[in-house]
Design a protein around this motif. Structure first.
Motif, PDB file in Angstrom:
ATOM      1  N   GLY A  24     -43.592  18.241 -40.318  1.00 19.71           N
ATOM      2  CA  GLY A  24     -43.304  17.113 -39.453  1.00 19.71           C
ATOM      3  C   GLY A  24     -41.845  16.981 -39.035  1.00 19.71           C
ATOM      4  O   GLY A  24     -41.568  16.570 -37.905  1.00 19.71           O
ATOM      5  N   PRO A  25     -40.858  17.311 -39.900  1.00 15.98           N
ATOM      6  CA  PRO A  25     -39.459  17.196 -39.470  1.00 15.98           C
ATOM      7  C   PRO A  25     -39.114  18.067 -38.268  1.00 15.98           C
ATOM      8  O   PRO A  25     -38.139  17.799 -37.560  1.00 15.98           O
ATOM      9  CB  PRO A  25     -38.676  17.637 -40.708  1.00 15.98           C
ATOM     10  CG  PRO A  25     -39.565  17.310 -41.847  1.00 15.98           C
ATOM     11  CD  PRO A  25     -40.953  17.599 -41.340  1.00 15.98           C
ATOM     12  N   GLY A  26     -39.907  19.086 -38.017  1.00 14.35           N
ATOM     13  CA  GLY A  26     -39.684  19.930 -36.850  1.00 14.35           C
ATOM     14  C   GLY A  26     -40.487  19.493 -35.642  1.00 14.35           C
ATOM     15  O   GLY A  26     -40.259  19.966 -34.528  1.00 14.35           O
ATOM     16  N   GLY A  27     -41.416  18.571 -35.839  1.00  9.40           N
ATOM     17  CA  GLY A  27     -42.284  18.102 -34.758  1.00  9.40           C
ATOM     18  C   GLY A  27     -43.636  17.734 -35.325  1.00  9.40           C
ATOM     19  O   GLY A  27     -44.261  18.535 -36.017  1.00  9.40           O
ATOM     20  N   SER A  28     -44.076  16.520 -35.051  1.00 12.16           N
ATOM     21  CA  SER A  28     -45.311  16.022 -35.632  1.00 12.16           C
ATOM     22  C   SER A  28     -46.530  16.439 -34.817  1.00 12.16           C
ATOM     23  O   SER A  28     -46.418  16.939 -33.696  1.00 12.16           O
ATOM     24  CB  SER A  28     -45.265  14.491 -35.709  1.00 12.16           C
ATOM     25  OG  SER A  28     -45.233  13.955 -34.394  1.00 12.16           O
ATOM     26  N   GLN A  29     -47.688  16.203 -35.381  1.00 14.41           N
ATOM     27  CA  GLN A  29     -48.937  16.330 -34.641  1.00 14.41           C
ATOM     28  C   GLN A  29     -49.090  15.100 -33.725  1.00 14.41           C
ATOM     29  O   GLN A  29     -48.405  14.100 -33.888  1.00 14.41           O
ATOM     30  CB  GLN A  29     -50.117  16.442 -35.601  1.00 14.41           C
ATOM     31  CG  GLN A  29     -50.001  17.633 -36.557  1.00 14.41           C
ATOM     32  CD  GLN A  29     -49.850  18.950 -35.812  1.00 14.41           C
ATOM     33  OE1 GLN A  29     -50.741  19.351 -35.061  1.00 14.41           O
ATOM     34  NE2 GLN A  29     -48.725  19.632 -36.009  1.00 14.41           N
ATOM     35  N   THR A  30     -50.002  15.202 -32.754  1.00 13.87           N
ATOM     36  CA  THR A  30     -50.102  14.179 -31.707  1.00 13.87           C
ATOM     37  C   THR A  30     -51.478  13.528 -31.712  1.00 13.87           C
ATOM     38  O   THR A  30     -52.501  14.225 -31.707  1.00 13.87           O
ATOM     39  CB  THR A  30     -49.856  14.812 -30.322  1.00 13.87           C
ATOM     40  OG1 THR A  30     -48.583  15.463 -30.337  1.00 13.87           O
ATOM     41  CG2 THR A  30     -49.870  13.754 -29.229  1.00 13.87           C
ATOM     42  N   PRO A  31     -51.531  12.206 -31.711  1.00 17.74           N
ATOM     43  CA  PRO A  31     -52.834  11.534 -31.685  1.00 17.74           C
ATOM     44  C   PRO A  31     -53.491  11.601 -30.311  1.00 17.74           C
ATOM     45  O   PRO A  31     -52.821  11.757 -29.284  1.00 17.74           O
ATOM     46  CB  PRO A  31     -52.491  10.083 -32.057  1.00 17.74           C
ATOM     47  CG  PRO A  31     -51.064   9.922 -31.694  1.00 17.74           C
ATOM     48  CD  PRO A  31     -50.419  11.260 -31.854  1.00 17.74           C
ATOM     49  N   GLU A  32     -54.785  11.453 -30.308  1.00 21.36           N
ATOM     50  CA  GLU A  32     -55.576  11.529 -29.081  1.00 21.36           C
ATOM     51  C   GLU A  32     -55.099  10.529 -28.031  1.00 21.36           C
ATOM     52  O   GLU A  32     -55.018  10.842 -26.842  1.00 21.36           O
ATOM     53  CB  GLU A  32     -57.048  11.276 -29.412  1.00 21.36           C
ATOM     54  CG  GLU A  32     -57.961  11.156 -28.202  1.00 21.36           C
ATOM     55  CD  GLU A  32     -58.136  12.460 -27.444  1.00 21.36           C
ATOM     56  OE1 GLU A  32     -58.378  12.407 -26.225  1.00 21.36           O
ATOM     57  OE2 GLU A  32     -58.009  13.526 -28.091  1.00 21.36           O
ATOM     58  N   VAL A  33     -54.743   9.325 -28.441  1.00 26.81           N
ATOM     59  CA  VAL A  33     -54.375   8.283 -27.492  1.00 26.81           C
ATOM     60  C   VAL A  33     -53.109   8.650 -26.719  1.00 26.81           C
ATOM     61  O   VAL A  33     -52.956   8.288 -25.549  1.00 26.81           O
ATOM     62  CB  VAL A  33     -54.203   6.928 -28.225  1.00 26.81           C
ATOM     63  CG1 VAL A  33     -53.036   6.951 -29.201  1.00 26.81           C
ATOM     64  CG2 VAL A  33     -54.051   5.794 -27.236  1.00 26.81           C
ATOM     65  N   VAL A  34     -52.219   9.401 -27.335  1.00 28.88           N
ATOM     66  CA  VAL A  34     -50.990   9.817 -26.645  1.00 28.88           C
ATOM     67  C   VAL A  34     -51.296  10.906 -25.632  1.00 28.88           C
ATOM     68  O   VAL A  34     -50.827  10.864 -24.484  1.00 28.88           O
ATOM     69  CB  VAL A  34     -49.947  10.292 -27.674  1.00 28.88           C
ATOM     70  CG1 VAL A  34     -48.723  10.887 -26.969  1.00 28.88           C
ATOM     71  CG2 VAL A  34     -49.531   9.136 -28.575  1.00 28.88           C
ATOM     72  N   ALA A  35     -52.083  11.874 -26.029  1.00 32.74           N
ATOM     73  CA  ALA A  35     -52.473  12.934 -25.088  1.00 32.74           C
ATOM     74  C   ALA A  35     -53.220  12.358 -23.897  1.00 32.74           C
ATOM     75  O   ALA A  35     -53.022  12.797 -22.748  1.00 32.74           O
ATOM     76  CB  ALA A  35     -53.335  13.978 -25.809  1.00 32.74           C
ATOM     77  N   ARG A  36     -54.053  11.372 -24.145  1.00 38.90           N
ATOM     78  CA  ARG A  36     -54.825  10.765 -23.063  1.00 38.90           C
ATOM     79  C   ARG A  36     -53.902  10.008 -22.097  1.00 38.90           C
ATOM     80  O   ARG A  36     -54.107  10.045 -20.872  1.00 38.90           O
ATOM     81  CB  ARG A  36     -55.886   9.826 -23.631  1.00 38.90           C
ATOM     82  CG  ARG A  36     -56.864   9.291 -22.585  1.00 38.90           C
ATOM     83  CD  ARG A  36     -58.107   8.712 -23.217  1.00 38.90           C
ATOM     84  NE  ARG A  36     -57.814   7.628 -24.121  1.00 38.90           N
ATOM     85  CZ  ARG A  36     -57.989   7.681 -25.439  1.00 38.90           C
ATOM     86  NH1 ARG A  36     -58.454   8.783 -26.004  1.00 38.90           N
ATOM     87  NH2 ARG A  36     -57.697   6.638 -26.208  1.00 38.90           N
ATOM     88  N   ALA A  37     -52.895   9.334 -22.606  1.00 40.97           N
ATOM     89  CA  ALA A  37     -51.959   8.610 -21.748  1.00 40.97           C
ATOM     90  C   ALA A  37     -51.196   9.574 -20.840  1.00 40.97           C
ATOM     91  O   ALA A  37     -50.971   9.287 -19.656  1.00 40.97           O
ATOM     92  CB  ALA A  37     -50.982   7.803 -22.595  1.00 40.97           C
ATOM     93  N   ILE A  38     -50.812  10.719 -21.379  1.00 40.97           N
ATOM     94  CA  ILE A  38     -50.113  11.726 -20.582  1.00 40.97           C
ATOM     95  C   ILE A  38     -51.038  12.252 -19.488  1.00 40.97           C
ATOM     96  O   ILE A  38     -50.664  12.330 -18.310  1.00 40.97           O
ATOM     97  CB  ILE A  38     -49.620  12.868 -21.480  1.00 40.97           C
ATOM     98  CG1 ILE A  38     -48.528  12.360 -22.435  1.00 40.97           C
ATOM     99  CG2 ILE A  38     -49.089  14.035 -20.644  1.00 40.97           C
ATOM    100  CD1 ILE A  38     -48.149  13.343 -23.517  1.00 40.97           C
TER     101      ILE A  38
END
Length: 407
Positions: A24-38
């Motif tokens: 995670g300190p290098g970059g976290s995983q992404t939740p579905e709601v964020v991908a959908r907003a993009i």
């Protein structure tokens, strides 16, 4: 405080692949709601910002929503929220703007604890302006950077001090309010790299004493970009290079070219997701406005991550071939280990074979890695926790390290 990690994990599609993520300190995983907003923003009716057409108004709403969301996350003024390609880009840009006010003999102070993105831009900018660079050391035995370490480097010629809110390598969290008092006492500005800290703690920029606070949403579930928070009044005093027709308004004068509305919408979705984490995880503290819910969620995250950190740390303390370099009394759930009988890269590769993601490197933390005597090639094995880590992840990590080291 309860924390239903299974409910949190269900929000992240990538976790279904089965890997245990300690990167995670290098970059976290992404939740579905964020991908959908993009995605929704990219396919919506949108154009350059304006007020005449629906597409223009949609873009304007995205930008305003982004500034309001990041202000709620950081306890900042929406009028001082600046979008950037990355924290590094923002730091170079602010550095060049500030340097227009510096003269030979002025001093810029950087720290041996920091990621290079909060070191090299200032070193380069100071050299170009004829300013002197001074260095804050930290104690390599305790890994503490104390206010007195900062005080030793301050003078009446100090113009800016750049320091991390938390080390991305070893997790150390300096006492920022105490440092800010010292820095402001000599009339200088404090520039805080909050990239690692913002993923693990509720942030109040004013309470920390930061004149500039920068972070990266992709470290706390969001898209790849950077965000800077400062007071609008301070930003008004800076004049970055820009195109002639470009606006002089703050904060827009710092944002060159057409903004990536999809990334801004994704960042807004991240803040909403963090504010909702308390409810998702079953915390009792789920009421209040978005700012209050963000802080309550981050408190719950802290307790969850700390419990896992203590378990990992206490178990690995029995592994006599492993040395822990994360020793500060106040730190993030980020552990850096080296091995007496093998390079850290070997452990990285071994764990990767088990689908456990814990990388080995110096992670662009060039100065602290050198100060700790870490090898340039492999550095150390970094174990970084995130809200979606659970006990089964920790089981796999500890079992893998036990097999590797013969414990």
């Amino acid at each position: 405080m309860s924390f239903d990690v299974a409910a949190v994990r269900a929000q992240f599609p990538s976790l279904a692949a089965g890997a245990a993520y300690f990167d995670g300190p290098g970059g976290s995983q992404t939740p579905e709601v964020v991908a959908r907003a993009i995605s929704d923003t990219l396919v919506s009716s949108i154009a350059n910002r304006g007020v005449m057409t629906r597409a223009e108004r949609n873009a304007d709403e995205v930008v305003r929503g982004f500034r309001a969301a990041m202000a709620d996350l950081l306890g900042a003024d929406p009028g001082g929220i600046v979008f950037g390609r990355s924290m590094t880009q923002l730091t170079f840009d602010i550095g060049r703007a500030l340097a227009k006010t510096w003269s030979p003999g002025d001093e810029v102070v950087v720290s041996r604890l920091d990621h290079d993105a909060n070191v090299r831009p200032w070193v380069i900018t100071a050299e170009n302006a004829g300013a002197t660079v001074r260095w804050i050391d930290f104690d390599p035995e305790t890994t503490e950077l104390r206010p007195e370490h900062v005080a030793e480097q301050l003078s009446e010629r100090t113009r800016l001090v750049a320091v991390t809110g938390a080390s991305n390598l070893i997790g150390t969290r300096p006492d920022l309010p105490a440092i800010a008092e010292l820095v402001h006492g000599v009339g200088a500005l404090l520039y805080v790299d909050g990239v690692h800290l913002a993923a693990h703690a509720g942030i109040d920029v004013a309470a920390l004493g930061a004149d500039f606070f920068v972070c990266s949403p992709y470290k706390f579930f969001g898209p790849h970009c950077g965000v800077l928070a400062a007071s609008p009044a301070l930003l008004q005093t800076l004049h970055p290079d820009k195109l002639l027709p470009a606006t002089e308004d703050v904060p827009e004068r710092f944002e060159l070219g057409t903004l990536p509305y999809e990334l801004m919408a994704g960042t807004t979705a991240v803040v909403d997701f963090i504010a909702d984490l308390g409810r998702i995880a079953g915390s009792d503290s789920t009421g209040g406005d978005r700012r209050q819910r963000v802080l309550a969620s981050m408190d719950a995250v802290h307790e969850h991550e700390e419990a896992l950190r203590r378990r990992i740390e206490s178990t690995l303390a029995e592994f006599d071939s492993m040395t822990l370099h994360s020793r500060a009394g106040r730190r993030t759930p980020t552990l850096l280990y080296t091995f007496a009988d093998r390079p850290a890269g070997e452990a990285y590769r071994f764990l990767a074979e088990l689908d456990v993601n814990a990388p080995a490197s110096t992670f662009y933390a060039y100065e602290p890695a050198r100060r700790l005597g870490l090898p340039d090639e492999d550095g150390g094995l970094r174990i970084g926790l995130a809200p979606y880590n659970d006990d089964s992840d920790v089981d796999r990590l500890l079992d893998g390290l036990a097999k590797l080291t013969g414990h």
